[in-house]
Scaffold this motif. Structure first.
Motif, PDB file in Angstrom:
ATOM      1  N   GLN A 189       0.810  -1.219   0.000  1.00 12.51           N
ATOM      2  CA  GLN A 189       0.000   0.000   0.000  1.00 12.51           C
ATOM      3  C   GLN A 189       0.839   1.263   0.000  1.00 12.51           C
ATOM      4  N   ALA A 190       2.003   1.221   0.583  1.00 12.27           N
ATOM      5  CA  ALA A 190       2.845   2.417   0.613  1.00 12.27           C
ATOM      6  C   ALA A 190       3.273   2.826  -0.791  1.00 12.27           C
ATOM      7  N   ALA A 191       3.449   1.869  -1.682  1.00  9.30           N
ATOM      8  CA  ALA A 191       3.856   2.184  -3.049  1.00  9.30           C
ATOM      9  C   ALA A 191       2.751   2.908  -3.811  1.00  9.30           C
ATOM     10  N   PHE A 192       1.513   2.681  -3.460  1.00 11.53           N
ATOM     11  CA  PHE A 192       0.399   3.300  -4.172  1.00 11.53           C
ATOM     12  C   PHE A 192      -0.144   4.534  -3.452  1.00 11.53           C
ATOM     13  N   GLN A 193       0.557   4.979  -2.429  1.00  8.79           N
ATOM     14  CA  GLN A 193       0.152   6.193  -1.737  1.00  8.79           C
ATOM     15  C   GLN A 193       0.443   7.426  -2.577  1.00  8.79           C
ATOM     16  N   LEU A 194       1.439   7.331  -3.448  1.00  8.85           N
ATOM     17  CA  LEU A 194       1.810   8.474  -4.267  1.00  8.85           C
ATOM     18  C   LEU A 194       0.982   8.495  -5.546  1.00  8.85           C
ATOM     19  N   PRO A 195       0.086   9.446  -5.711  1.00  7.37           N
ATOM     20  CA  PRO A 195      -0.741   9.473  -6.922  1.00  7.37           C
ATOM     21  C   PRO A 195       0.081   9.728  -8.181  1.00  7.37           C
ATOM     22  N   GLU A 196       1.204  10.437  -8.052  1.00 12.60           N
ATOM     23  CA  GLU A 196       2.041  10.687  -9.223  1.00 12.60           C
ATOM     24  C   GLU A 196       2.627   9.395  -9.760  1.00 12.60           C
ATOM     25  N   LEU A 197       3.035   8.515  -8.844  1.00 14.32           N
ATOM     26  CA  LEU A 197       3.603   7.239  -9.256  1.00 14.32           C
ATOM     27  C   LEU A 197       2.557   6.389  -9.973  1.00 14.32           C
ATOM     28  N   GLN A 208       2.788   5.260 -13.929  1.00 18.52           N
ATOM     29  CA  GLN A 208       2.712   3.862 -14.348  1.00 18.52           C
ATOM     30  C   GLN A 208       1.557   3.634 -15.306  1.00 18.52           C
ATOM     31  N   ARG A 209       0.409   4.247 -15.049  1.00 17.05           N
ATOM     32  CA  ARG A 209      -0.749   4.105 -15.941  1.00 17.05           C
ATOM     33  C   ARG A 209      -0.442   4.685 -17.316  1.00 17.05           C
ATOM     34  N   ASP A 210       0.198   5.861 -17.348  1.00 16.67           N
ATOM     35  CA  ASP A 210       0.580   6.475 -18.623  1.00 16.67           C
ATOM     36  C   ASP A 210       1.600   5.625 -19.372  1.00 16.67           C
ATOM     37  N   PHE A 211       2.541   5.032 -18.634  1.00 15.53           N
ATOM     38  CA  PHE A 211       3.543   4.182 -19.272  1.00 15.53           C
ATOM     39  C   PHE A 211       2.886   2.988 -19.963  1.00 15.53           C
ATOM     40  N   TRP A 212       1.965   2.330 -19.279  1.00 14.53           N
ATOM     41  CA  TRP A 212       1.307   1.164 -19.875  1.00 14.53           C
ATOM     42  C   TRP A 212       0.439   1.570 -21.056  1.00 14.53           C
ATOM     43  N   GLN A 213      -0.197   2.728 -20.961  1.00 14.71           N
ATOM     44  CA  GLN A 213      -1.024   3.197 -22.074  1.00 14.71           C
ATOM     45  C   GLN A 213      -0.145   3.553 -23.272  1.00 14.71           C
ATOM     46  N   ASP A 214       0.982   4.207 -23.035  1.00 13.92           N
ATOM     47  CA  ASP A 214       1.885   4.566 -24.132  1.00 13.92           C
ATOM     48  C   ASP A 214       2.514   3.343 -24.777  1.00 13.92           C
ATOM     49  N   SER A 215       2.710   2.278 -24.029  1.00 14.32           N
ATOM     50  CA  SER A 215       3.324   1.083 -24.606  1.00 14.32           C
ATOM     51  C   SER A 215       2.373   0.373 -25.575  1.00 14.32           C
ATOM     52  N   GLU A 216       1.079   0.651 -25.484  1.00 14.52           N
ATOM     53  CA  GLU A 216       0.105   0.029 -26.377  1.00 14.52           C
ATOM     54  C   GLU A 216      -0.157   0.835 -27.645  1.00 14.52           C
ATOM     55  N   ARG A 217       0.424   2.016 -27.765  1.00 11.76           N
ATOM     56  CA  ARG A 217       0.227   2.853 -28.958  1.00 11.76           C
ATOM     57  C   ARG A 217       0.953   2.241 -30.156  1.00 11.76           C
ATOM     58  N   HIS A 218       0.455   2.550 -31.352  1.00 13.63           N
ATOM     59  CA  HIS A 218       1.131   2.137 -32.572  1.00 13.63           C
ATOM     60  C   HIS A 218       1.074   3.274 -33.593  1.00 13.63           C
ATOM     61  N   ALA A 219       1.981   3.210 -34.527  1.00 16.48           N
ATOM     62  CA  ALA A 219       2.092   4.276 -35.529  1.00 16.48           C
ATOM     63  C   ALA A 219       0.910   4.214 -36.496  1.00 16.48           C
ATOM     64  N   LYS A 220       0.624   5.352 -37.109  1.00 18.15           N
ATOM     65  CA  LYS A 220      -0.464   5.420 -38.086  1.00 18.15           C
ATOM     66  C   LYS A 220      -0.055   4.631 -39.330  1.00 18.15           C
ATOM     67  N   PRO A 221      -0.935   3.770 -39.826  1.00 23.82           N
ATOM     68  CA  PRO A 221      -0.615   3.023 -41.041  1.00 23.82           C
ATOM     69  C   PRO A 221      -0.464   3.949 -42.242  1.00 23.82           C
TER      70      PRO A 221
END
Length: 112
Positions: free
Chosen positions: A12-20, A24-37
């Protein structure tokens, strides 16, 4: 002797920081992006012909739209083509229109 583990409390201490959590949420979302065909002239011309056919005969279309790294589908009937604004007006539901830019369309399929 039983092991007394604190379970989820130790994490729980790791998730106390909303910035973290946001990073992490932005990182996972960015990893799923792909270039325009990349589309050639023949594909865009084929898309134009399918859109014209669907509008002329009142068929529904399924547009695959690229939006900032992600694709989603727009289903509906072609209500109007705005050549000056380079947009399509798609009637998603009766009385509800959605604007789709020509440049963002990466796939067109005519649905009966």
């Amino acid at each position: 002797m039983a092991i007394r583990d604190r379970g989820m409390m130790k994490w729980q201490a790791a998730f106390q920081l909303p910035e973290l959590a946001k990073t992490q949420r932005d990182f996972w979302q960015d990893s799923e992006r792909h270039a325009k065909p990349l589309l050639d002239e023949h594909e865009t011309e084929e898309f134009d012909l399918r859109i014209i056919y669907a509008k002329e005969y009142g068929h529904s279309v399924k547009l695959t739209v690229w939006d900032e790294g992600f694709t989603h589908d727009v289903n509906g009937r072609v209500h109007y083509v705005e050549p000056n604004r380079h947009e399509l007006l798609i009637e998603v539901k009766p009385g509800e229109l959605e604007r789709v830019a020509f440049e963002s369309v990466v796939g067109v399929k005519v649905v009966d």
